[in-house]
Design a protein around this motif. Structure first.
Motif, PDB file in Angstrom:
ATOM      1  N   GLN A  72       0.835  -1.201   0.000  1.00 14.65           N
ATOM      2  CA  GLN A  72       0.000   0.000   0.000  1.00 14.65           C
ATOM      3  C   GLN A  72       0.871   1.252   0.000  1.00 14.65           C
ATOM      4  N   ARG A  73       1.936   1.230   0.777  1.00 10.55           N
ATOM      5  CA  ARG A  73       2.879   2.363   0.781  1.00 10.55           C
ATOM      6  C   ARG A  73       3.586   2.473  -0.576  1.00 10.55           C
ATOM      7  N   LEU A  74       3.929   1.314  -1.123  1.00 13.47           N
ATOM      8  CA  LEU A  74       4.621   1.308  -2.407  1.00 13.47           C
ATOM      9  C   LEU A  74       3.741   1.933  -3.487  1.00 13.47           C
ATOM     10  N   ASP A  75       2.467   1.599  -3.476  1.00 11.54           N
ATOM     11  CA  ASP A  75       1.515   2.185  -4.427  1.00 11.54           C
ATOM     12  C   ASP A  75       1.502   3.705  -4.339  1.00 11.54           C
ATOM     13  N   GLN A  76       1.637   4.189  -3.126  1.00 15.63           N
ATOM     14  CA  GLN A  76       1.540   5.628  -2.890  1.00 15.63           C
ATOM     15  C   GLN A  76       2.761   6.385  -3.420  1.00 15.63           C
ATOM     16  N   TYR A  77       3.937   5.795  -3.228  1.00 11.92           N
ATOM     17  CA  TYR A  77       5.168   6.526  -3.545  1.00 11.92           C
ATOM     18  C   TYR A  77       5.882   6.039  -4.804  1.00 11.92           C
ATOM     19  N   TRP A  78       5.665   4.780  -5.170  1.00 16.97           N
ATOM     20  CA  TRP A  78       6.354   4.225  -6.328  1.00 16.97           C
ATOM     21  C   TRP A  78       5.351   3.461  -7.178  1.00 16.97           C
TER      22      TRP A  78
END
Length: 256
Positions: A72-78
């Motif tokens: 979920q964090r990866l989707d947000q930033y990368w």
């Protein structure tokens, strides 16, 4: 031969999958989740870690919750993950979550612990750089063995704490009542924290419950369980559903 009747203690969703597998093999199970997963809010420091993800030669994800929340964090930033980023997981279940997302991920074929990952040739090749930097996605607290070993090898290790694990609130006597009413003869834990939550929930009844067969995921957790009073411990040699099923099939249930 008396059949196994086991208490499974994984988070609710994982327990449901495991219970279905056991039912297919005609093994009775009763679910009492002992790990409540609570996502942690993002801090400015964590945001910085994600924005600088490309500086790490390896990203290690230690659990399924860490994989889900980390993606979920990866989707947000990368939204387009770095093609050259090396991802590793401690177990196959976690690794498959990352692989299904499209990441280049590796994990040990045998063993679901830090020791197995540290012996994985691809992992050793990846961190064999002049200034290795490694990010570990995990819970807010956990075993530090992996980070300690990597730092001894000259690596800089950062943690990204994505969730906390809490013991769900149950009425007093829930554990003992469940075991007695459903005539359970085995207990299953998938981690050290799950073991400690089991003992905490048992309370004063633990010395009695400690005589039940206890299935654990690794030699380390087996040793801890024995130190805490468990009398019959079976090491499944892994935390996967198949590892538990193999252990149940390899050992006869107690006759009394």
């Amino acid at each position: 031969m008396k059949p196994w009747r086991v208490l499974i203690t994984r988070p609710a969703a994982d327990s449901a999958v495991l219970a279905a597998l056991l039912a297919e093999q005609h093994i009775y199970s009763s679910s009492l989740p002992l790990l409540d997963i609570q996502a942690l809010p993002e801090t400015p420091e964590q945001r910085s870690l994600m924005l600088n993800l490309d500086r790490y030669c390896a990203v290690i994800v230690v659990s399924k919750p860490a994989a889900v929340l980390g993606l979920q964090r990866l989707d947000q930033y990368w939204p387009q993950p770095l093609a050259e980023q090396h991802w590793f997981s401690v177990g196959a279940g976690t690794g498959r979550i990352l692989a299904d997302y499209g990441l280049s991920v590796s994990w040990p074929e045998h063993g679901d612990d830090s020791e197995a990952l540290l012996a994985l040739p691809k992992f050793l090749d990846t961190i064999n750089t002049s200034d290795p930097r490694i990010l570990i996605m995990r819970a807010d607290v956990g075993r530090d063995f992996l980070a300690e070993q990597l730092r001894q090898r000259g690596a800089q290790v950062d943690f990204l704490a994505l969730y906390r694990r809490r013991l769900p609130v149950y009425p007093t006597g829930t554990l003992v009542t469940r075991i007695q009413q459903e005539q359970l003869n085995g207990l299953v834990v998938s981690s050290e924290q799950g073991l400690r939550h089991l003992i905490e929930l048992a309370g004063e009844a633990w010395p009695t419950l400690a005589s039940l067969t206890l299935f654990v995921p690794s030699p380390r957790v087996a040793r801890i369980a024995q130190e805490l009073g468990a009398q019959h411990v079976i090491d499944c040699r892994g935390a996967s559903n198949q590892a538990l099923l193999n252990a149940l099939n390899a050992h006869a249930a107690p006759t009394v």
